[in-house]
Each structure stands twice: as C-alpha cells, then as structure tokens.
Design a protein around this motif. Sequence first.
Motif, PDB file in Angstrom:
ATOM      1  N   LEU A  35       0.816  -1.216   0.000  1.00 24.26           N
ATOM      2  CA  LEU A  35       0.000   0.000   0.000  1.00 24.26           C
ATOM      3  C   LEU A  35       0.850   1.267   0.000  1.00 24.26           C
ATOM      4  O   LEU A  35       0.438   2.290  -0.548  1.00 24.26           O
ATOM      5  CB  LEU A  35      -0.949  -0.007   1.204  1.00 24.26           C
ATOM      6  CG  LEU A  35      -2.050  -1.068   1.169  1.00 24.26           C
ATOM      7  CD1 LEU A  35      -2.846  -1.045   2.457  1.00 24.26           C
ATOM      8  CD2 LEU A  35      -2.950  -0.895  -0.044  1.00 24.26           C
ATOM      9  N   ASP A  37       3.672   1.455  -1.493  1.00 24.11           N
ATOM     10  CA  ASP A  37       4.452   1.387  -2.730  1.00 24.11           C
ATOM     11  C   ASP A  37       5.952   1.274  -2.450  1.00 24.11           C
ATOM     12  O   ASP A  37       6.768   2.049  -2.958  1.00 24.11           O
ATOM     13  CB  ASP A  37       4.158   2.606  -3.608  1.00 24.11           C
ATOM     14  CG  ASP A  37       4.540   2.380  -5.063  1.00 24.11           C
ATOM     15  OD1 ASP A  37       4.566   1.208  -5.488  1.00 24.11           O
ATOM     16  OD2 ASP A  37       4.830   3.370  -5.747  1.00 24.11           O
ATOM     17  N   PHE A  65     -11.490  -8.535  -7.140  1.00 23.74           N
ATOM     18  CA  PHE A  65     -11.829  -7.115  -7.152  1.00 23.74           C
ATOM     19  C   PHE A  65     -11.174  -6.453  -8.362  1.00 23.74           C
ATOM     20  O   PHE A  65     -10.164  -6.915  -8.863  1.00 23.74           O
ATOM     21  CB  PHE A  65     -11.330  -6.430  -5.877  1.00 23.74           C
ATOM     22  CG  PHE A  65     -11.965  -6.955  -4.613  1.00 23.74           C
ATOM     23  CD1 PHE A  65     -13.312  -6.767  -4.376  1.00 23.74           C
ATOM     24  CD2 PHE A  65     -11.214  -7.632  -3.680  1.00 23.74           C
ATOM     25  CE1 PHE A  65     -13.902  -7.245  -3.221  1.00 23.74           C
ATOM     26  CE2 PHE A  65     -11.784  -8.114  -2.524  1.00 23.74           C
ATOM     27  CZ  PHE A  65     -13.136  -7.916  -2.293  1.00 23.74           C
ATOM     28  N   ASP A  66     -11.765  -5.362  -8.805  1.00 22.60           N
ATOM     29  CA  ASP A  66     -11.200  -4.638  -9.942  1.00 22.60           C
ATOM     30  C   ASP A  66      -9.865  -3.975  -9.591  1.00 22.60           C
ATOM     31  O   ASP A  66      -8.971  -3.916 -10.420  1.00 22.60           O
ATOM     32  CB  ASP A  66     -12.175  -3.567 -10.436  1.00 22.60           C
ATOM     33  CG  ASP A  66     -13.393  -4.180 -11.109  1.00 22.60           C
ATOM     34  OD1 ASP A  66     -13.279  -5.312 -11.608  1.00 22.60           O
ATOM     35  OD2 ASP A  66     -14.443  -3.516 -11.140  1.00 22.60           O
ATOM     36  N   GLU A  67      -9.752  -3.494  -8.387  1.00 21.56           N
ATOM     37  CA  GLU A  67      -8.534  -2.803  -7.958  1.00 21.56           C
ATOM     38  C   GLU A  67      -7.523  -3.801  -7.398  1.00 21.56           C
ATOM     39  O   GLU A  67      -7.862  -4.648  -6.569  1.00 21.56           O
ATOM     40  CB  GLU A  67      -8.864  -1.765  -6.880  1.00 21.56           C
ATOM     41  CG  GLU A  67      -9.823  -0.690  -7.340  1.00 21.56           C
ATOM     42  CD  GLU A  67      -9.214   0.196  -8.404  1.00 21.56           C
ATOM     43  OE1 GLU A  67      -7.984   0.436  -8.378  1.00 21.56           O
ATOM     44  OE2 GLU A  67      -9.971   0.665  -9.273  1.00 21.56           O
ATOM     45  N   GLN A  68      -6.278  -3.681  -7.840  1.00 21.71           N
ATOM     46  CA  GLN A  68      -5.210  -4.587  -7.380  1.00 21.71           C
ATOM     47  C   GLN A  68      -4.999  -4.473  -5.873  1.00 21.71           C
ATOM     48  O   GLN A  68      -4.793  -5.468  -5.200  1.00 21.71           O
ATOM     49  CB  GLN A  68      -3.916  -4.282  -8.142  1.00 21.71           C
ATOM     50  CG  GLN A  68      -2.727  -5.112  -7.695  1.00 21.71           C
ATOM     51  CD  GLN A  68      -2.882  -6.596  -7.981  1.00 21.71           C
ATOM     52  OE1 GLN A  68      -3.629  -7.000  -8.860  1.00 21.71           O
ATOM     53  NE2 GLN A  68      -2.155  -7.401  -7.229  1.00 21.71           N
ATOM     54  N   TRP A  69      -5.047  -3.239  -5.327  1.00 22.17           N
ATOM     55  CA  TRP A  69      -4.808  -3.073  -3.896  1.00 22.17           C
ATOM     56  C   TRP A  69      -5.858  -3.805  -3.074  1.00 22.17           C
ATOM     57  O   TRP A  69      -5.548  -4.341  -2.010  1.00 22.17           O
ATOM     58  CB  TRP A  69      -4.745  -1.591  -3.510  1.00 22.17           C
ATOM     59  CG  TRP A  69      -6.060  -0.875  -3.631  1.00 22.17           C
ATOM     60  CD1 TRP A  69      -6.511  -0.171  -4.701  1.00 22.17           C
ATOM     61  CD2 TRP A  69      -7.079  -0.816  -2.638  1.00 22.17           C
ATOM     62  NE1 TRP A  69      -7.764   0.319  -4.444  1.00 22.17           N
ATOM     63  CE2 TRP A  69      -8.141  -0.064  -3.176  1.00 22.17           C
ATOM     64  CE3 TRP A  69      -7.219  -1.314  -1.360  1.00 22.17           C
ATOM     65  CZ2 TRP A  69      -9.314   0.197  -2.469  1.00 22.17           C
ATOM     66  CZ3 TRP A  69      -8.379  -1.069  -0.654  1.00 22.17           C
ATOM     67  CH2 TRP A  69      -9.407  -0.308  -1.209  1.00 22.17           C
ATOM     68  N   ALA A  70      -7.091  -3.856  -3.561  1.00 19.68           N
ATOM     69  CA  ALA A  70      -8.154  -4.557  -2.834  1.00 19.68           C
ATOM     70  C   ALA A  70      -7.917  -6.063  -2.852  1.00 19.68           C
ATOM     71  O   ALA A  70      -8.172  -6.754  -1.849  1.00 19.68           O
ATOM     72  CB  ALA A  70      -9.516  -4.220  -3.436  1.00 19.68           C
ATOM     73  N   ARG A  71      -7.413  -6.589  -3.966  1.00 18.47           N
ATOM     74  CA  ARG A  71      -7.088  -8.018  -4.036  1.00 18.47           C
ATOM     75  C   ARG A  71      -5.955  -8.362  -3.084  1.00 18.47           C
ATOM     76  O   ARG A  71      -5.980  -9.402  -2.429  1.00 18.47           O
ATOM     77  CB  ARG A  71      -6.726  -8.412  -5.464  1.00 18.47           C
ATOM     78  CG  ARG A  71      -7.916  -8.493  -6.387  1.00 18.47           C
ATOM     79  CD  ARG A  71      -7.574  -9.191  -7.696  1.00 18.47           C
ATOM     80  NE  ARG A  71      -6.533  -8.522  -8.462  1.00 18.47           N
ATOM     81  CZ  ARG A  71      -6.760  -7.600  -9.385  1.00 18.47           C
ATOM     82  NH1 ARG A  71      -7.995  -7.245  -9.668  1.00 18.47           N
ATOM     83  NH2 ARG A  71      -5.762  -7.055 -10.049  1.00 18.47           N
TER      84      ARG A  71
END
Length: 96
Positions: A35, A37, A65-71
Amino acid sequence: MSSRYRNGSHSAGRVVAIVADIMAFILGLWILMYLLDANQGNSFVQFIHDCARWLAGWSHDLFTFDEQWARVVAGYGLAAVVYLFVGHAIANRVRS
C-alpha cells in the motif's frame, strides 16, 4: 497431572501462538509495504514479498476485485486472519 507436564504444554502453546503471530506479521507487513508502494527492487521488500506469497499461496488471488490493492488486502489479509485465528485456537487447545 504434574505441574511439569502442564508447563510443557503451556510452552508448546506459547510457541504455536508466537509462530502464528509471526506469520500474520509478515503478511501484514507485506500489505503495508504494498500500500505504501515500497521499492520492489529492495532485497528486504522482495524477501517479505516472497515469504508472504508463500504463506498466502492458498488465498492469493482468491478474490477478483477490480482494484489490485483490494485483491492484495483481501487475499493476504484473509490469510493473516486465518493464521491468527487457527494458531491461537490451537495454542489455547494445547494449553488446556
């Protein structure tokens, strides 16, 4: 049962809990590094990522999820919670 055996099971339970905590810490550290980076070229960051990837192999990309950070948060976070829950449950069972 003598106190000698109870102390041994208490120590074994403590070891199980500590191992579960360390595993969850590594997973949480990777989530934080992702998160924030963190530099992927850094050897420490790469080591933590490799360890976390191995620990969360069963839950990696479990969610779509569409967002990588959420995955990342969901997959690695789920593994951390499971390790904490199961590890401490086993530790409590060993202690009793």
